[in-house]
Design an enzyme around this catalytic site. Structure first.
Site, PDB file in Angstrom:
ATOM      1  N   CYS A  19       0.835  -1.202   0.000  1.00  0.00           N
ATOM      2  CA  CYS A  19       0.000   0.000   0.000  1.00  0.00           C
ATOM      3  C   CYS A  19       0.869   1.252   0.000  1.00  0.00           C
ATOM      4  O   CYS A  19       2.059   1.207   0.314  1.00  0.00           O
ATOM      5  CB  CYS A  19      -0.940   0.014   1.204  1.00  0.00           C
ATOM      6  SG  CYS A  19      -0.079   0.105   2.789  1.00  0.00           S
ATOM      7  N   CYS A  22       2.376   2.129   3.357  1.00  0.00           N
ATOM      8  CA  CYS A  22       3.506   1.226   3.658  1.00  0.00           C
ATOM      9  C   CYS A  22       4.739   1.683   2.885  1.00  0.00           C
ATOM     10  O   CYS A  22       5.867   1.650   3.407  1.00  0.00           O
ATOM     11  CB  CYS A  22       3.176  -0.212   3.252  1.00  0.00           C
ATOM     12  SG  CYS A  22       1.698  -0.863   4.033  1.00  0.00           S
ATOM     13  N   ASP A 400       2.982  17.697 -38.285  1.00  0.00           N
ATOM     14  CA  ASP A 400       3.975  17.891 -39.331  1.00  0.00           C
ATOM     15  C   ASP A 400       3.497  17.034 -40.518  1.00  0.00           C
ATOM     16  O   ASP A 400       2.841  16.012 -40.319  1.00  0.00           O
ATOM     17  CB  ASP A 400       5.337  17.408 -38.816  1.00  0.00           C
ATOM     18  CG  ASP A 400       6.426  17.577 -39.850  1.00  0.00           C
ATOM     19  OD1 ASP A 400       6.345  18.514 -40.639  1.00  0.00           O
ATOM     20  OD2 ASP A 400       7.351  16.745 -39.862  1.00  0.00           O
TER      21      ASP A 400
END
Length: 708
Positions: A19, A22, A400
């Site tokens: 997590c 953590c 372009d």
């Protein structure tokens, strides 16, 4: 100083990083190691970079609170598939569920307040929440208030006021949500792991007269790879023998295999289909295109998107605010309104549980990780959450022309013979003169002559002279011929009106016209055009359907050619005869008018315009270091087909992030409203928190299903 840090830089891969909170704690613990100068933790890619000295044992000790395992970046087989029941945390969760069920049976037959029932629920709490309490209590003593701290306070509080069954349900649901979150994040990270597994780790090579099977790390530049039919290429290189079709989907996202012959570039991770090839290695394993893609994708996932930065700032103040709200709910009504202590402490604990910011914190990174990984697998390299979000907000796109909307390879389209000369003579003389020229139009004439089987030795040019900006002249078979633009021949002679009309007609079709003749006589007309990509008009239609307000072509080509191609493709606007600085000014003007603007080019030319655009999109990133390094987004195949997919994915990611934040805050707000009538129980609070987290993750994983 920076150079010294770079020399002492070590990169590791991680397992069991479950997590975001953590990850933050793990990073802080590593910073506390005296020999570590700096640390960068990439949660999305499960990757750790250390500047300084630290052993793997020290790093694993820093992550022991979450069972984090650390591996060298070069170590193989990091991902060991562990069966569900062999994971200690999953066995503990199931044991907790067993005691929870047993506790409710005991409560039904013996009573809620009986010693046996309390012991059974306590066993459920201790077994299921052992790892949680270990971290939570340590955080509490250090005054670190993260999700696990809040959960620990809530569960201990529930036990103190005698809500043992509620505490046990909360522990089980929390353990279950942790397991599901870990599984889902692993699923999101799988997109990177699958990229890492594309290229083989060993290859058959020839050195001198010996054939050896070597690890890719041992292969050197200029070694010869031997590729059999059905094998994947382990390294980037150039084909020196054989020809075969190569499936490049893993690198460029192209579904159709590409024919490769001697002199062609091939990439590690691509699949050789039917022929045998020998390939000279041109890049070391760490420099191959697939290695660069993996590195850039991981870096992209580490870069915080604007929405993620906002959520992180919000969560920083949100958690302490929830603690204060829970404290006030627990003590103010009993102190000032004669409320029951047990009831209001229970409500305060429910606020702590429902207030966990887990779903909110994970709402953006899981969506970004999933989207960038999915894009990379389909041949679109998006170099960060900020570029993903900006791509999703684009209002206008500039292109372009040469090499983007067109192939950038001129081709002879029309040959008109005048004054008795046949077509082969016309092409042969033109080829003889143009073989001395470096102009792209010259190569088109040479290719056409070769295609018609004209022998270059039959037409020999002498005394070649270039006429700057207009053409060239040379002697062929003792006659001086001129080849060049109509402007060149306007100086030499009067061009008949019938031929002038022919020239104007060809130019109106977007073709470049060249004339061949002597000083006094025209011998023929050759028209050359850059071929428009078959997919370009379809791509422009898709972009308009996606809501792009303005599509514009910026080209240095002449006005008539630009207009002809622009009208053919259905572009909104055409700007022709532009120098690089003119293109830059055009992009700035578009930004003033539309806000967010993309420039699509080849990543090498038009660099100022690409850099100035909100999003610079490079064509043909595979094998092109400049495109990979300079662009915000790189389309790995030399094709525009992936552009609508990239915009669609980016827009859907923005939508998912907004939905995630709404889910995360909405469910919590609804749960908090239930406090007023006293309907919010502890188990309902954890269910709301778990539900929000799982909805956020499941919603983000939908991005894996978006197809090009």
């Amino acid at each position: 100083m920076e150079k010294a840090l770079e020399q002492n830089k070590n990169t590791y891969r991680l397992r069991n990083l479950s997590c975001t909170s953590c990850a933050a704690k793990f990073e802080k613990n590593i910073r506390d190691i005296e020999t570590v100068k700096d640390v960068q933790l990439n949660f999305g890619a499960s990757k750790l970079t250390i500047y300084g000295d630290a052993s793997i044992e020290q790093l694993e000790e820093a992550g022991s609170f979450d069972g984090i395992k650390v591996y060298s970046e070069t170590q193989r087989s990091l991902e060991v598939k562990t069966p569900f029941l062999k994971k200690a945390e999953n066995r503990n969760t199931l044991a907790s569920l067993f005691f929870l069920i047993f506790g409710y049976i005991s409560m039904y037959y013996i009573g809620e307040d009986s010693f046996a029932t309390i012991v059974i629920f306590a066993m459920s709490i201790l077994i299921g929440g052992f790892d949680l309490f270990k971290v939570g209590l340590r955080n509490l003593t250090n005054l670190q208030f993260d999700m696990k701290t809040l959960m620990t306070i809530a569960i201990i509080g529930a036990a103190i006021i005698g809500e043992w069954s509620e505490g046990a349900v909360v522990v089980f649901l929390f353990a279950l949500s942790e397991a599901l979150e870990s599984y889902s994040m692993d699923k999101a990270r799988q997109s990177i792991r699958s990229l890492m597994e594309i290229a083989p780790k060993v290859a058959l090579i020839r050195r001198g007269n010996k054939e050896l099977e070597l690890d890719v790390e041992e292969i050197q530049l200029n070694d010869i790879l031997i590729i059999k039919p059905g094998e994947k290429l382990a390294m980037d290189g150039i084909v020196i023998k054989g020809h075969s079709t190569i499936n490049q989907a893993a690198i460029t996202g192209e579904s159709i295999p590409v024919l490769k012959a001697v002199g062609d570039e091939v990439f590690a991770g691509t699949l050789n289909e039917e022929g045998a090839l020998e390939v000279r290695v041109t890049k070391r394993v760490e420099d191959t295109t697939i290695s660069k893609i993996i590195h850039l994708v991981e870096e992209a996932q580490a870069e915080k998107a604007p929405s993620q930065a906002f959520v992180d700032r919000f969560a920083k103040y949100y958690t302490p605010a929830i603690l204060l709200v829970a404290l006030f709910i627990s003590i103010l009504p009993p102190l000032f309104m004669n409320g029951d202590w047990s009831e209001w402490v229970y409500r305060g604990l429910a606020v702590l549980v429902v207030g966990c910011p887990c779903a909110l914190v994970i709402s953006t990174p899981v969506a970004i990780v999933t989207a960038i990984g999915n894009a990379a697998k389909k041949g679109v390299l998006i170099k960060g959450g900020i570029h993903l979000e900006e791509t999703g907000r684009l209002k206008a796109i500039a292109f372009d022309k040469t090499g983007t909307l067109t192939y950038g390879k001129p081709k002879v389209t029309d040959i008109k013979v005048l004054n008795g000369m046949n077509e082969k003579q016309l092409l042969g003389i033109s080829m003889a003169i143009e073989k001395f020229s470096q102009h792209p139009l010259a190569s088109a004439i040479i290719k056409e002559a070769e295609a018609q089987g004209i022998n270059i030795n039959d037409f020999i040019a002498e005394e070649f002279t270039s006429i700057t900006g207009k053409g060239a002249k040379a002697k062929v078979n003792n006659v001086t011929y001129y080849i060049g633009s109509p402007n060149l021949f306007n100086v030499l002679q009067d061009i008949p009106s019938s031929i002038t009309k022919n020239i104007e007609y060809l130019q109106s079709q977007g073709k470049t016209v060249m004339l061949l003749g002597t000083k006094t006589e025209l011998m023929g007309i050759v028209a050359v055009a850059d071929q428009v990509r078959e997919s370009s008009s379809k791509v422009i239609r898709k972009l308009h359907a996606l809501g792009i307000k303005q599509t514009i072509m910026l080209t240095g080509d002449n006005e008539s050619t630009g207009k002809a191609i622009g009208i053919q493709l259905g572009l909104d606007e055409i700007k022709a005869e532009l120098l690089p600085q003119d293109k830059l000014e055009a992009i700035k003007a578009m930004k003033n008018q539309y806000g967010r603007v993309a420039m699509v080019g080849d990543g090498v030319n038009d660099a100022p315009a690409l850099a100035s655009a909100t999003v610079g999109i490079a064509m043909g990133g595979a094998g092109t270091d400049t495109a990979l390094e300079t662009a915000d987004v790189a389309l790995m195949a030399d094709d525009l087909d992936k552009l609508p997919f990239a915009i669609d994915l980016s827009r859907k990611t923005l939508g998912v992030i907004k939905q995630n934040v709404a889910f995360a805050l909405g469910l919590k707000l609804l749960a908090l409203i239930l406090i007023v009538p006293g309907w919010l129980t502890l188990w309902l609070a954890i269910f709301a928190d778990m539900g929000a987290t799982l909805i956020v993750i499941a919603n983000s994983l939908r991005l894996l299903k978006i197809k090009s």
